[in-house]
Motif scaffolding. Structure first.
Motif, PDB file in Angstrom:
ATOM      1  N   ILE A   1       0.837  -1.199   0.000  1.00 30.59           N
ATOM      2  CA  ILE A   1       0.000   0.000   0.000  1.00 30.59           C
ATOM      3  C   ILE A   1       0.876   1.254   0.000  1.00 30.59           C
ATOM      4  O   ILE A   1       0.824   2.070  -0.925  1.00 30.59           O
ATOM      5  N   ALA A   2       1.692   1.404   1.047  1.00 27.54           N
ATOM      6  CA  ALA A   2       2.557   2.586   1.144  1.00 27.54           C
ATOM      7  C   ALA A   2       3.550   2.641  -0.015  1.00 27.54           C
ATOM      8  O   ALA A   2       3.769   3.698  -0.610  1.00 27.54           O
ATOM      9  N   LYS A   3       4.130   1.484  -0.347  1.00 27.01           N
ATOM     10  CA  LYS A   3       5.096   1.452  -1.442  1.00 27.01           C
ATOM     11  C   LYS A   3       4.417   1.532  -2.810  1.00 27.01           C
ATOM     12  O   LYS A   3       5.062   1.839  -3.806  1.00 27.01           O
ATOM     13  N   GLY A   4       3.127   1.277  -2.844  1.00 21.48           N
ATOM     14  CA  GLY A   4       2.365   1.376  -4.089  1.00 21.48           C
ATOM     15  C   GLY A   4       1.708   2.731  -4.261  1.00 21.48           C
ATOM     16  O   GLY A   4       0.718   2.854  -4.997  1.00 21.48           O
ATOM     17  N   LEU A   5       2.226   3.746  -3.566  1.00 21.63           N
ATOM     18  CA  LEU A   5       1.773   5.142  -3.660  1.00 21.63           C
ATOM     19  C   LEU A   5       0.319   5.305  -3.224  1.00 21.63           C
ATOM     20  O   LEU A   5      -0.446   6.064  -3.820  1.00 21.63           O
ATOM     21  N   ALA A   6      -0.059   4.581  -2.176  1.00 21.34           N
ATOM     22  CA  ALA A   6      -1.435   4.632  -1.687  1.00 21.34           C
ATOM     23  C   ALA A   6      -1.453   4.783  -0.166  1.00 21.34           C
ATOM     24  O   ALA A   6      -0.423   4.721   0.501  1.00 21.34           O
ATOM     25  N   SER A   7      -2.658   4.970   0.373  1.00 17.68           N
ATOM     26  CA  SER A   7      -2.843   5.185   1.809  1.00 17.68           C
ATOM     27  C   SER A   7      -4.277   4.831   2.186  1.00 17.68           C
ATOM     28  O   SER A   7      -5.067   4.389   1.333  1.00 17.68           O
ATOM     29  N   ASP A   8      -4.635   5.059   3.445  1.00 19.28           N
ATOM     30  CA  ASP A   8      -6.020   4.842   3.872  1.00 19.28           C
ATOM     31  C   ASP A   8      -6.973   5.668   3.002  1.00 19.28           C
ATOM     32  O   ASP A   8      -8.053   5.206   2.626  1.00 19.28           O
ATOM     33  N   ARG A   9      -6.559   6.909   2.709  1.00 22.00           N
ATOM     34  CA  ARG A   9      -7.385   7.816   1.935  1.00 22.00           C
ATOM     35  C   ARG A   9      -7.650   7.272   0.530  1.00 22.00           C
ATOM     36  O   ARG A   9      -8.735   7.478  -0.041  1.00 22.00           O
TER      37      ARG A   9
ATOM     38  N   THR B   1      -3.675  -1.849  -5.157  1.00 27.53           N
ATOM     39  CA  THR B   1      -2.415  -2.426  -5.642  1.00 27.53           C
ATOM     40  C   THR B   1      -2.461  -3.949  -5.741  1.00 27.53           C
ATOM     41  O   THR B   1      -1.471  -4.573  -6.098  1.00 27.53           O
ATOM     42  N   THR B   2      -3.600  -4.540  -5.434  1.00 29.93           N
ATOM     43  CA  THR B   2      -3.702  -5.996  -5.363  1.00 29.93           C
ATOM     44  C   THR B   2      -3.473  -6.705  -6.696  1.00 29.93           C
ATOM     45  O   THR B   2      -3.789  -6.175  -7.760  1.00 29.93           O
ATOM     46  N   GLN B   3      -2.946  -7.919  -6.608  1.00 24.53           N
ATOM     47  CA  GLN B   3      -2.752  -8.774  -7.785  1.00 24.53           C
ATOM     48  C   GLN B   3      -4.069  -9.095  -8.463  1.00 24.53           C
ATOM     49  O   GLN B   3      -4.106  -9.388  -9.667  1.00 24.53           O
ATOM     50  N   LEU B   4      -5.174  -9.029  -7.712  1.00 24.20           N
ATOM     51  CA  LEU B   4      -6.482  -9.328  -8.283  1.00 24.20           C
ATOM     52  C   LEU B   4      -6.786  -8.434  -9.487  1.00 24.20           C
ATOM     53  O   LEU B   4      -7.496  -8.839 -10.401  1.00 24.20           O
ATOM     54  N   GLY B   5      -6.215  -7.223  -9.503  1.00 25.84           N
ATOM     55  CA  GLY B   5      -6.406  -6.338 -10.650  1.00 25.84           C
ATOM     56  C   GLY B   5      -5.832  -6.924 -11.922  1.00 25.84           C
ATOM     57  O   GLY B   5      -6.414  -6.787 -13.013  1.00 25.84           O
TER      58      GLY B   5
ATOM     59  N   PRO C   1       0.406  -0.574  -8.899  1.00 23.64           N
ATOM     60  CA  PRO C   1       0.958  -1.936  -8.922  1.00 23.64           C
ATOM     61  C   PRO C   1       1.801  -2.166 -10.169  1.00 23.64           C
ATOM     62  O   PRO C   1       1.837  -1.324 -11.071  1.00 23.64           O
ATOM     63  N   PHE C   2       2.442  -3.326 -10.247  1.00 22.61           N
ATOM     64  CA  PHE C   2       3.372  -3.596 -11.341  1.00 22.61           C
ATOM     65  C   PHE C   2       2.713  -3.551 -12.708  1.00 22.61           C
ATOM     66  O   PHE C   2       3.356  -3.259 -13.716  1.00 22.61           O
ATOM     67  N   TYR C   3       1.407  -3.843 -12.782  1.00 25.42           N
ATOM     68  CA  TYR C   3       0.719  -3.940 -14.079  1.00 25.42           C
ATOM     69  C   TYR C   3       0.086  -2.627 -14.525  1.00 25.42           C
ATOM     70  O   TYR C   3      -0.485  -2.545 -15.610  1.00 25.42           O
TER      71      TYR C   3
END
Length: 419
Positions: A248-256, A322-326, A342-344
């Motif tokens: 989450i944090a490393k994927g440029l995301a947060s609680d918000r 950021t989940t792999q499910l995407g 995420p990577f994709y």
């Protein structure tokens, strides 16, 4: 009047105290609560500071001593140290004997050192310090995309169901880290890296098998078609994740980010049913970003265990952070909205709510799959006690899932497909 039969022993004792004594006890209990709160705050602050220092040191080391050009696979015997026990890691490289860091081998001089992702704990820091002091190549390991039977938090599961059979190895950072370029991102962004038609065909065959057989990262969840919300109404899937996960944090995301994602899904699809799906780690005992969310209006919560691909196929659009499910949603041909990095994301396949300026290349779905799942990933077959190709790993996981489903009587609507 309070039912004395249902109160604790301590509460019973307090009933015998005078009013003055009770008042003093209450004051002491409040003071103790404040002390515990302060201790927890201090502990969290220390942990966060330690993590940041660990990440900074790791970033400095991989930048100044880059192991990118080192070939892990050769005929020369090597010795490596790793911070934690990992049952199948020993099958990964024939020429490298990888041992878990312990008291007896701390004074050795290994050829290579391995970290598990970027998580912080004492042994991780010990490995990083050894790499720094000995100037040894450092590699970052992480779970692959087709991992195991159950999740790592399912502590009651048998080791054969819990142990991962796929790994990725990086010299820059872990692949969910979008704050800098991983080896995976560098490969995806490399315009000179051409994926041939034959390789694309292989990728498509693998993706078709994944979608057809419902293979995923964790393969313990029941396979069925759910019934959620109103009949005949479009379904929009919003995917929760394990709270505080590094991606989450490393994927440029947060609680918000999760708040924004749910708001966008509701606003952009006013006539559809919004299905919020909890993460399997949440079901196994960890927390999620939507853990306290209650169903309301056209918003429905899905807390029941279900295979991700079963749920994806049921829905029309997918919203992820950021989940792999995407990426699995892309394999299923679904319109995918991404709020993290995420990577994709960033290659022209997804509806991205953020932009990564480093990612300038465009890739087809087959290319991203081939690079991520085949070129970047490693697989082992525990039965053969050796490394294997992705196709063999998929067959192993299908067999393992079939065994797990039979043992625990897990629902499966596509039993005939399992090998």
């Amino acid at each position: 009047m309070q039912d004395k039969s249902k109160i604790s022993l301590w509460e019973k004792i307090k009933l015998k105290f005078s009013s003055k004594q009770k008042k003093r006890i209450k004051q002491l209990e409040q003071q103790l609560a404040y002390i515990e709160y302060d201790l927890e705050k201090t502990k969290n602050k220390f942990n966060e500071t330690s993590k940041k220092n660990f990440w900074n040191l790791l970033d400095i080391y991989v930048t100044t001593y880059n192991a990118q050009n080192i070939k892990l696979e050769d005929t020369t015997p090597k010795y490596g140290l790793y911070p934690n026990k990992c049952e199948y890691l020993k099958y990964l490289f024939k020429n490298i004997k990888i041992e878990t860091l312990c008291k007896e081998n701390r004074q050795t001089v290994p050829d290579y050192l391995f970290l598990w992702g970027m998580q912080y704990w004492n042994e991780q820091l010990d490995i990083l310090n050894m790499a720094y002091n000995l100037k040894r190549p450092l590699f970052l390991l992480e779970d692959g995309f087709l991992r195991s039977g159950t999740t790592w938090v399912a502590k009651s599961a048998k080791p054969e169901y819990q142990n991962g059979i796929s790994f990725v190895v990086d010299t820059q950072t872990i692949y969910p880290d979008a704050t800098k370029a991983s080896d995976l991102e560098l490969m995806l962004n490399d315009k000179s890296l051409i994926i041939t038609d034959e390789q694309k065909a292989r990728a498509k065959e693998c993706m078709d098998k994944i979608v057809e057989t419902h293979l995923t990262k964790y393969n313990h969840q029941p396979i069925y078609t759910p019934e959620i919300g109103r009949k005949g109404v479009k379904k929009i899937l919003v995917v929760d994740q394990s709270y505080g996960d590094m991606s989450i944090a490393k994927g440029l995301a947060s609680d918000r980010t999760f708040e924004d994602m749910l708001e966008a899904a509701i606003k952009e699809n006013p006539d559809a049913d919004i299905i919020v799906k909890t993460h399997p780690d949440t079901i196994a005992g960890a927390g999620g970003y939507y853990k306290g969310l209650k169903a309301h209006d056209n918003v429905y919560t899905m807390t029941d265990a279900i295979n991700p691909i079963s749920l994806i196929k049921y829905c029309d659009k997918v919203y992820v952070c950021t989940t792999q499910l995407g990426f699995e949603a892309l394999m299923c041909g679904k319109e995918t909205h991404v709020f993290g990095m995420p990577f994709y994301a960033g290659w022209g396949l997804t509806n991205d709510r953020q932009k990564c300026e480093r990612r300038t290349n465009t890739r087809s779905l087959e290319e991203v799959f081939y690079i991520a799942y085949i070129m970047y990933s490693y697989y082992v077959n525990p039965n053969a006690k050796s490394r294997c190709e992705i196709e063999e790993a998929m067959d192993y996981l299908l067999g393992l899932r079939g065994q797990y489903f039979k043992e625990f009587n897990i629902k499966n609507e596509m039993e005939k497909v399992i090998v």
